[in-house]
Structure formats: C-alpha cells, structure tokens
Scaffold this motif. Structure first.
Motif, PDB file in Angstrom:
ATOM      1  N   THR A  60      -4.212  -0.869  -9.392  1.00  0.00           N
ATOM      2  CA  THR A  60      -3.566  -2.172  -9.329  1.00  0.00           C
ATOM      3  C   THR A  60      -4.635  -3.216  -9.031  1.00  0.00           C
ATOM      4  O   THR A  60      -5.827  -2.918  -9.082  1.00  0.00           O
ATOM      5  N   LEU A  83       0.836  -1.207   0.000  1.00  0.00           N
ATOM      6  CA  LEU A  83       0.000   0.000   0.000  1.00  0.00           C
ATOM      7  C   LEU A  83       0.869   1.254   0.000  1.00  0.00           C
ATOM      8  O   LEU A  83       0.619   2.198  -0.748  1.00  0.00           O
ATOM      9  N   ARG A  85       2.623   1.755  -3.415  1.00  0.00           N
ATOM     10  CA  ARG A  85       1.727   2.294  -4.448  1.00  0.00           C
ATOM     11  C   ARG A  85       1.448   3.774  -4.201  1.00  0.00           C
ATOM     12  O   ARG A  85       1.463   4.583  -5.123  1.00  0.00           O
ATOM     13  N   ARG A  86       1.201   4.136  -2.948  1.00  0.00           N
ATOM     14  CA  ARG A  86       0.923   5.542  -2.622  1.00  0.00           C
ATOM     15  C   ARG A  86       2.111   6.406  -3.023  1.00  0.00           C
ATOM     16  O   ARG A  86       1.953   7.448  -3.667  1.00  0.00           O
ATOM     17  N   PHE A 127       2.609   7.139  -6.715  1.00  0.00           N
ATOM     18  CA  PHE A 127       1.767   8.212  -7.245  1.00  0.00           C
ATOM     19  C   PHE A 127       2.125   9.568  -6.644  1.00  0.00           C
ATOM     20  O   PHE A 127       1.460  10.568  -6.914  1.00  0.00           O
ATOM     21  N   ARG A 141      -5.823   8.744 -13.656  1.00  0.00           N
ATOM     22  CA  ARG A 141      -6.250   9.208 -12.330  1.00  0.00           C
ATOM     23  C   ARG A 141      -6.779  10.637 -12.402  1.00  0.00           C
ATOM     24  O   ARG A 141      -7.760  10.976 -11.762  1.00  0.00           O
ATOM     25  N   PHE A 201      -8.702   0.403  -2.359  1.00  0.00           N
ATOM     26  CA  PHE A 201      -7.264   0.622  -2.497  1.00  0.00           C
ATOM     27  C   PHE A 201      -6.799   0.210  -3.893  1.00  0.00           C
ATOM     28  O   PHE A 201      -6.064   0.945  -4.552  1.00  0.00           O
ATOM     29  N   TYR A 226      -5.258   2.899  -6.434  1.00  0.00           N
ATOM     30  CA  TYR A 226      -3.843   2.789  -6.777  1.00  0.00           C
ATOM     31  C   TYR A 226      -3.609   2.110  -8.129  1.00  0.00           C
ATOM     32  O   TYR A 226      -2.491   1.769  -8.474  1.00  0.00           O
ATOM     33  N   ALA A 268      -3.673  10.877   0.203  1.00  0.00           N
ATOM     34  CA  ALA A 268      -4.291   9.600  -0.167  1.00  0.00           C
ATOM     35  C   ALA A 268      -5.499   9.313   0.714  1.00  0.00           C
ATOM     36  O   ALA A 268      -6.550   8.878   0.220  1.00  0.00           O
TER      37      ALA A 268
END
Length: 130
Positions: free
Chosen positions: A56, A7, A10-11, A14, A110, A50, A54, A21
């Motif tokens: 994914t 997690l 991924r955050r 970006f 996004r 999530f 993200y 987030a």
C-alpha cells in the motif's frame, strides 16, 4: 481510521498474525502490537517498510487517502514481476497472475518477493532454498 487501525486492517487482509507479520518485518510482536494500538508511532523508515510490506502507500496508512492500492505505473516492482512472469522459462504457475484479480495479484507478488529475497543471498553452488 487511525494509523494503528490501518496497519491492523492491512495485516489481517493478508491473513497474517501479529507474530508472523512482526517476523517478516524484523520487529518484535510487542512492537507491532504497540503500533497497531496507536501506543507508538513508527519512524518514517518503519512507515515505509509497512507500506511496502502491506503493498500500500504511506498516504493510505497515514489517512491522507482512502485508496489503499498501489498504482501499477508507480511501482517498478510490478513491472519487474510481470517481466519475470512473462518469461517462458519460469513456468505456467505464474502465468495465471496476469489474469488474476487484484487481491490475488497482491498475494502472488508477496510470494514472489519472498522467493526473490531468499535467492538474493544465495551464493553460487548453494542449493536452492538454502
């Protein structure tokens, strides 16, 4: 790699802070911090949020695969976005999406999702962005 580490990875990919987030996800930054530190496990619905946020899969977040990418054919969102981009009324700005590398495409997708969500709640007669 643990769920929390994935997690966080991924955050950070970006370029988001925990606070940014968390706001986008509709949770507190304390809650997000607990997920990322593996102090708390997300419910299935939150796990899906999530994965969507993200860009994914839940399989990647859960460690079932090392492939963090979404297959284009598995995502109707990509198809919808590409139809939007190909519409000449939507301007040249989005045309570069089609030739962009995967990471840039995720970023542009996004951005488009953000705009689409803002517009979804707009009523006829409202000014754009309100």
């Amino acid at each position: 790699m643990t769920l929390g580490k994935r997690l966080r990875e991924r955050r950070e990919r970006f370029g988001l802070t925990q606070l940014d987030a968390a706001r986008e996800l509709g949770i507190s930054n304390v809650q997000l911090s607990r997920y990322e530190s593996d102090d708390r496990k997300p419910e299935p619905e939150m796990l899906s949020r999530f994965a969507e946020f993200y860009r994914t899969t839940t399989d990647y977040l859960l460690g079932r695969t090392e492939d963090s990418t979404l297959a284009k054919s598995d995502s109707s969102l990509y198809a919808e976005f590409e139809r939007f981009v190909n519409n000449p009324e939507h301007g040249v700005f989005f045309k570069e999406y089609l030739d962009a590398p995967a990471e840039r495409k995720e970023e542009m997708l996004r951005f488009w999702e953000f705009i689409r969500e803002k517009e979804r709640n707009r009523k006829p007669g409202d000014r754009q962005g309100e």
